[in-house]
Design a protein around this motif. Structure first.
Motif, PDB file in Angstrom:
ATOM      1  N   PRO A  70       0.823  -1.205   0.000  1.00 54.33           N
ATOM      2  CA  PRO A  70       0.000   0.000   0.000  1.00 54.33           C
ATOM      3  C   PRO A  70       0.856   1.253   0.000  1.00 54.33           C
ATOM      4  O   PRO A  70       1.871   1.330   0.686  1.00 54.33           O
ATOM      5  CB  PRO A  70      -0.808  -0.110   1.292  1.00 54.33           C
ATOM      6  CG  PRO A  70      -0.041  -1.047   2.148  1.00 54.33           C
ATOM      7  CD  PRO A  70       0.694  -1.967   1.226  1.00 54.33           C
ATOM      8  N   SER A  71       0.452   2.217  -0.804  1.00 49.94           N
ATOM      9  CA  SER A  71       1.207   3.461  -0.915  1.00 49.94           C
ATOM     10  C   SER A  71       0.253   4.597  -1.251  1.00 49.94           C
ATOM     11  O   SER A  71      -0.651   4.424  -2.061  1.00 49.94           O
ATOM     12  CB  SER A  71       2.262   3.320  -2.019  1.00 49.94           C
ATOM     13  OG  SER A  71       2.920   4.540  -2.221  1.00 49.94           O
ATOM     14  N   GLY A  72       0.453   5.727  -0.623  1.00 50.02           N
ATOM     15  CA  GLY A  72      -0.379   6.874  -0.927  1.00 50.02           C
ATOM     16  C   GLY A  72      -1.833   6.675  -0.548  1.00 50.02           C
ATOM     17  O   GLY A  72      -2.721   7.204  -1.193  1.00 50.02           O
ATOM     18  N   LEU A  73      -2.074   5.901   0.502  1.00 48.13           N
ATOM     19  CA  LEU A  73      -3.424   5.555   0.915  1.00 48.13           C
ATOM     20  C   LEU A  73      -3.542   5.748   2.415  1.00 48.13           C
ATOM     21  O   LEU A  73      -2.683   5.303   3.174  1.00 48.13           O
ATOM     22  CB  LEU A  73      -3.693   4.079   0.566  1.00 48.13           C
ATOM     23  CG  LEU A  73      -4.953   3.456   1.140  1.00 48.13           C
ATOM     24  CD1 LEU A  73      -6.168   3.924   0.341  1.00 48.13           C
ATOM     25  CD2 LEU A  73      -4.847   1.941   1.098  1.00 48.13           C
ATOM     26  N   THR A  74      -4.599   6.406   2.828  1.00 44.67           N
ATOM     27  CA  THR A  74      -4.917   6.521   4.251  1.00 44.67           C
ATOM     28  C   THR A  74      -6.387   6.199   4.426  1.00 44.67           C
ATOM     29  O   THR A  74      -7.226   6.730   3.714  1.00 44.67           O
ATOM     30  CB  THR A  74      -4.647   7.946   4.780  1.00 44.67           C
ATOM     31  OG1 THR A  74      -3.287   8.269   4.584  1.00 44.67           O
ATOM     32  CG2 THR A  74      -4.969   8.060   6.249  1.00 44.67           C
ATOM     33  N   LEU A  75      -6.691   5.309   5.341  1.00 48.51           N
ATOM     34  CA  LEU A  75      -8.069   5.038   5.718  1.00 48.51           C
ATOM     35  C   LEU A  75      -8.358   5.882   6.953  1.00 48.51           C
ATOM     36  O   LEU A  75      -7.519   5.984   7.846  1.00 48.51           O
ATOM     37  CB  LEU A  75      -8.254   3.552   6.029  1.00 48.51           C
ATOM     38  CG  LEU A  75      -7.892   2.583   4.902  1.00 48.51           C
ATOM     39  CD1 LEU A  75      -8.060   1.138   5.364  1.00 48.51           C
ATOM     40  CD2 LEU A  75      -8.731   2.852   3.663  1.00 48.51           C
ATOM     41  N   SER A  76      -9.521   6.502   7.003  1.00 47.76           N
ATOM     42  CA  SER A  76      -9.827   7.396   8.119  1.00 47.76           C
ATOM     43  C   SER A  76     -11.033   6.922   8.912  1.00 47.76           C
ATOM     44  O   SER A  76     -11.993   6.398   8.350  1.00 47.76           O
ATOM     45  CB  SER A  76     -10.103   8.809   7.600  1.00 47.76           C
ATOM     46  OG  SER A  76      -8.939   9.349   7.020  1.00 47.76           O
ATOM     47  N   HIS A  77     -10.926   7.114  10.208  1.00 45.43           N
ATOM     48  CA  HIS A  77     -11.990   6.754  11.148  1.00 45.43           C
ATOM     49  C   HIS A  77     -12.271   7.995  11.980  1.00 45.43           C
ATOM     50  O   HIS A  77     -11.396   8.474  12.705  1.00 45.43           O
ATOM     51  CB  HIS A  77     -11.501   5.597  12.029  1.00 45.43           C
ATOM     52  CG  HIS A  77     -12.453   5.179  13.089  1.00 45.43           C
ATOM     53  ND1 HIS A  77     -13.677   4.626  12.820  1.00 45.43           N
ATOM     54  CD2 HIS A  77     -12.355   5.230  14.440  1.00 45.43           C
ATOM     55  CE1 HIS A  77     -14.295   4.343  13.961  1.00 45.43           C
ATOM     56  NE2 HIS A  77     -13.511   4.710  14.956  1.00 45.43           N
ATOM     57  N   ASN A  78     -13.482   8.545  11.839  1.00 42.61           N
ATOM     58  CA  ASN A  78     -13.844   9.751  12.571  1.00 42.61           C
ATOM     59  C   ASN A  78     -14.546   9.382  13.869  1.00 42.61           C
ATOM     60  O   ASN A  78     -15.390   8.487  13.891  1.00 42.61           O
ATOM     61  CB  ASN A  78     -14.753  10.634  11.709  1.00 42.61           C
ATOM     62  CG  ASN A  78     -13.981  11.262  10.578  1.00 42.61           C
ATOM     63  OD1 ASN A  78     -13.135  12.112  10.799  1.00 42.61           O
ATOM     64  ND2 ASN A  78     -14.244  10.828   9.366  1.00 42.61           N
ATOM     65  N   VAL A 121      -0.767  -0.425   6.175  1.00 41.67           N
ATOM     66  CA  VAL A 121      -1.834   0.493   5.787  1.00 41.67           C
ATOM     67  C   VAL A 121      -1.993   1.529   6.893  1.00 41.67           C
ATOM     68  O   VAL A 121      -2.135   1.187   8.064  1.00 41.67           O
ATOM     69  CB  VAL A 121      -3.171  -0.250   5.550  1.00 41.67           C
ATOM     70  CG1 VAL A 121      -4.305   0.729   5.287  1.00 41.67           C
ATOM     71  CG2 VAL A 121      -3.034  -1.234   4.399  1.00 41.67           C
ATOM     72  N   VAL A 122      -1.960   2.795   6.497  1.00 41.51           N
ATOM     73  CA  VAL A 122      -2.031   3.885   7.462  1.00 41.51           C
ATOM     74  C   VAL A 122      -3.485   4.264   7.711  1.00 41.51           C
ATOM     75  O   VAL A 122      -4.260   4.469   6.783  1.00 41.51           O
ATOM     76  CB  VAL A 122      -1.232   5.111   6.982  1.00 41.51           C
ATOM     77  CG1 VAL A 122      -1.399   6.283   7.945  1.00 41.51           C
ATOM     78  CG2 VAL A 122       0.241   4.748   6.832  1.00 41.51           C
ATOM     79  N   TRP A 123      -3.831   4.325   8.990  1.00 41.09           N
ATOM     80  CA  TRP A 123      -5.136   4.775   9.448  1.00 41.09           C
ATOM     81  C   TRP A 123      -4.986   6.139  10.105  1.00 41.09           C
ATOM     82  O   TRP A 123      -4.065   6.355  10.892  1.00 41.09           O
ATOM     83  CB  TRP A 123      -5.685   3.814  10.493  1.00 41.09           C
ATOM     84  CG  TRP A 123      -6.319   2.587   9.939  1.00 41.09           C
ATOM     85  CD1 TRP A 123      -5.700   1.425   9.597  1.00 41.09           C
ATOM     86  CD2 TRP A 123      -7.705   2.395   9.690  1.00 41.09           C
ATOM     87  NE1 TRP A 123      -6.620   0.510   9.151  1.00 41.09           N
ATOM     88  CE2 TRP A 123      -7.864   1.079   9.199  1.00 41.09           C
ATOM     89  CE3 TRP A 123      -8.840   3.203   9.836  1.00 41.09           C
ATOM     90  CZ2 TRP A 123      -9.101   0.572   8.851  1.00 41.09           C
ATOM     91  CZ3 TRP A 123     -10.071   2.680   9.507  1.00 41.09           C
ATOM     92  CH2 TRP A 123     -10.195   1.382   9.012  1.00 41.09           C
ATOM     93  N   GLU A 124      -5.899   7.042   9.810  1.00 45.36           N
ATOM     94  CA  GLU A 124      -6.021   8.307  10.524  1.00 45.36           C
ATOM     95  C   GLU A 124      -7.227   8.172  11.441  1.00 45.36           C
ATOM     96  O   GLU A 124      -8.306   7.785  10.990  1.00 45.36           O
ATOM     97  CB  GLU A 124      -6.254   9.469   9.565  1.00 45.36           C
ATOM     98  CG  GLU A 124      -6.545  10.771  10.284  1.00 45.36           C
ATOM     99  CD  GLU A 124      -7.024  11.875   9.363  1.00 45.36           C
ATOM    100  OE1 GLU A 124      -6.684  13.031   9.634  1.00 45.36           O
ATOM    101  OE2 GLU A 124      -7.767  11.573   8.391  1.00 45.36           O
ATOM    102  N   VAL A 125      -7.053   8.477  12.704  1.00 48.09           N
ATOM    103  CA  VAL A 125      -8.171   8.547  13.644  1.00 48.09           C
ATOM    104  C   VAL A 125      -8.357  10.020  13.929  1.00 48.09           C
ATOM    105  O   VAL A 125      -7.403  10.712  14.322  1.00 48.09           O
ATOM    106  CB  VAL A 125      -7.893   7.751  14.937  1.00 48.09           C
ATOM    107  CG1 VAL A 125      -9.098   7.820  15.863  1.00 48.09           C
ATOM    108  CG2 VAL A 125      -7.548   6.309  14.603  1.00 48.09           C
ATOM    109  N   CYS A 126      -9.568  10.513  13.686  1.00 50.14           N
ATOM    110  CA  CYS A 126      -9.772  11.952  13.646  1.00 50.14           C
ATOM    111  C   CYS A 126     -11.041  12.384  14.366  1.00 50.14           C
ATOM    112  O   CYS A 126     -12.077  11.727  14.265  1.00 50.14           O
ATOM    113  CB  CYS A 126      -9.866  12.345  12.164  1.00 50.14           C
ATOM    114  SG  CYS A 126     -10.157  14.082  11.895  1.00 50.14           S
TER     115      CYS A 126
END
Length: 145
Positions: A70-78, A121-126
């Motif tokens: 995986p590259s250039g991908l972020t999954l986000s969880h608000n 895989v990078v996750w953003e928690v926001c």
């Protein structure tokens, strides 16, 4: 084609590690789990994330798929608050995630942190006060009201 996404499928070189991370570490419930092949999790209204064992993923693509990188991908969880960002990131790290960015105030006015799952895989928690979802599923992104 409708402007809609139903499945996100990610190739994984270590399906057992991914299963343990999401199911056991984060407490997610599998929608369908086929040992040695794929595990699916429902992640939203009509949205499923699948983690497909890399060899089987490549075979399914008949040689036309990209390798598991995986590259250039972020999954986000608000989430509802900065404290919840801290708690979710801490739980992910305790479950084996690699910290990427410690939770802090974000340039957009919210609060966020990042971690990488066993695949990288990078996750953003926001916490984003400008994020809302209407009853019909329509997303609003903008300044907090």
């Amino acid at each position: 084609m409708e402007q809609r996404l139903d499945f996100i499928t990610l190739s994984t070189p270590d399906l057992d590690a991914v299963r343990a991370f999401y199911r056991d570490g984060l407490g997610w419930t599998p929608l369908l789990d086929v040992p040695g092949e794929i595990v699916f999790f429902q992640v939203g209204h009509g949205l499923v994330a699948g983690f497909f064992e890399a060899g089987r993923f490549a075979a399914d693509m008949e040689g036309g798929g990209a390798p598991a990188a995986p590259s250039g991908l972020t999954l986000s969880h608000n989430v509802a608050s900065p404290a919840e960002v801290d708690a979710v990131v801490a739980r992910a790290v305790a479950a084996g995630a690699r910290p990427v960015k410690e939770p802090k105030k974000a340039a957009f006015g919210g609060y966020h942190g990042h971690f990488a799952d066993p695949n990288g895989v990078v996750w953003e928690v926001c916490h984003n006060p400008g994020w809302s979802v209407a009853d019909d599923g329509t997303v609003r992104l903008g300044p907090a009201e």
